[in-house]
Design an enzyme around this catalytic site. Structure first.
Site, mmCIF file in Angstrom:
data_model
loop_
_atom_site.group_PDB
_atom_site.id
_atom_site.type_symbol
_atom_site.label_atom_id
_atom_site.label_comp_id
_atom_site.label_asym_id
_atom_site.label_seq_id
_atom_site.Cartn_x
_atom_site.Cartn_y
_atom_site.Cartn_z
ATOM 1 N N THR A 1 -10.250 -7.540 -43.879
ATOM 2 C CA THR A 1 -10.681 -6.398 -44.686
ATOM 3 C C THR A 1 -10.022 -6.464 -46.062
ATOM 4 O OG1 THR A 1 -8.890 -5.063 -43.751
ATOM 5 C CG2 THR A 1 -11.044 -4.873 -42.693
ATOM 6 N N GLU B 1 -4.578 -6.072 -33.668
ATOM 7 C CA GLU B 1 -3.218 -5.990 -34.201
ATOM 8 C C GLU B 1 -2.605 -7.386 -34.331
ATOM 9 O OE1 GLU B 1 1.070 -3.777 -33.269
ATOM 10 O OE2 GLU B 1 -0.584 -3.626 -31.840
ATOM 11 N N ASP C 1 -4.186 -16.274 -40.924
ATOM 12 C CA ASP C 1 -2.956 -15.525 -41.143
ATOM 13 C C ASP C 1 -2.177 -16.311 -42.182
ATOM 14 O OD1 ASP C 1 -1.322 -13.338 -40.857
ATOM 15 O OD2 ASP C 1 -0.081 -14.254 -39.306
#
Length: 207
Positions: A11, A43, A72
């Site tokens: 996002t 999460e 990530d």
């Protein structure tokens, strides 16, 4: 294998913009989580970039039934025992070095905390890390990684980037990441390198 669409599991508007630039001229439609009719939360609670990226890729891919790229990424600072690391996006809120109040936005709060902790450090070495996972639901997946080495400045400079870009000078440059044009940044960045490797593997699979 024919790829028409890929969901970028983020996002973060800055990250999404960079992925779209990196996939220009491929003929693949890039979607974001905001394009999905139903939203789920995943999460990032793992201890490594790879584990977080795998978790996101599988959760989103299995839920939406669409090929997914999950990343990530973060900043590792040598003098801070490689912090913020996997906590890069929420560094301002963790106990390491004390919490910082968000005044304007989270990026600025993270930078404020980082520069405070680096105030008297002579060793300014740091690196950006990107781990990118491609997942084709219920069939296969793979991952690539990229690094960009440099050092931390003593104050923010530049408006073109996001995250820690304004306080990171890549090796061989005098400008921060946030002062570089998008094309140049994508060429040398951790994300650009990881996605370039990923694209090479995707091309082989698509032929």
């Amino acid at each position: 294998m024919k790829l028409k669409k890929i969901l970028i599991a983020t996002t973060n508007k800055g990250k999404l913009r960079e992925f779209k630039q990196l996939f220009e001229n491929t003929g693949i439609e890039i979607l974001s989580l905001e394009d999905m009719p139903e939203r789920i939360e995943v999460e990032e609670d793992k201890e490594t970039f790879l584990e977080n990226a795998i978790k996101k890729a599988k959760k989103y891919g299995d839920f939406y039934k669409i090929p997914v790229i999950a990343e990530d990424a973060g900043l590792e600072v040598e003098a801070l025992n490689n912090y913020p690391g996997v906590y890069s996006a929420r560094f301002y809120s963790i106990d390491f070095g004390g919490k910082v109040e968000v005044k304007e936005n989270k990026d600025k709060a993270n930078i404020e905390k980082l520069l405070k902790l680096m105030k008297d450090k002579e060793n300014r070495k740091a690196r950006f890390v990107s781990v990118v996972v491609f997942y084709y639901p219920e069939e296969f997946g793979f991952w690539t990684e990229g690094y960009c080495y440099g050092e931390i400045t003593d104050k923010p400079k530049g408006e073109k980037g996001f995250g820690y870009d304004p306080v990171f000078i890549p090796e061989g440059y005098s400008e921060t990441m946030a002062e570089l044009d998008p094309e140049e940044k994508n060429r040398i960045s951790h994300r650009g390198k990881a996605v370039s490797k990923l694209m090479e593997r995707l091309k082989k699979l698509m032929n």
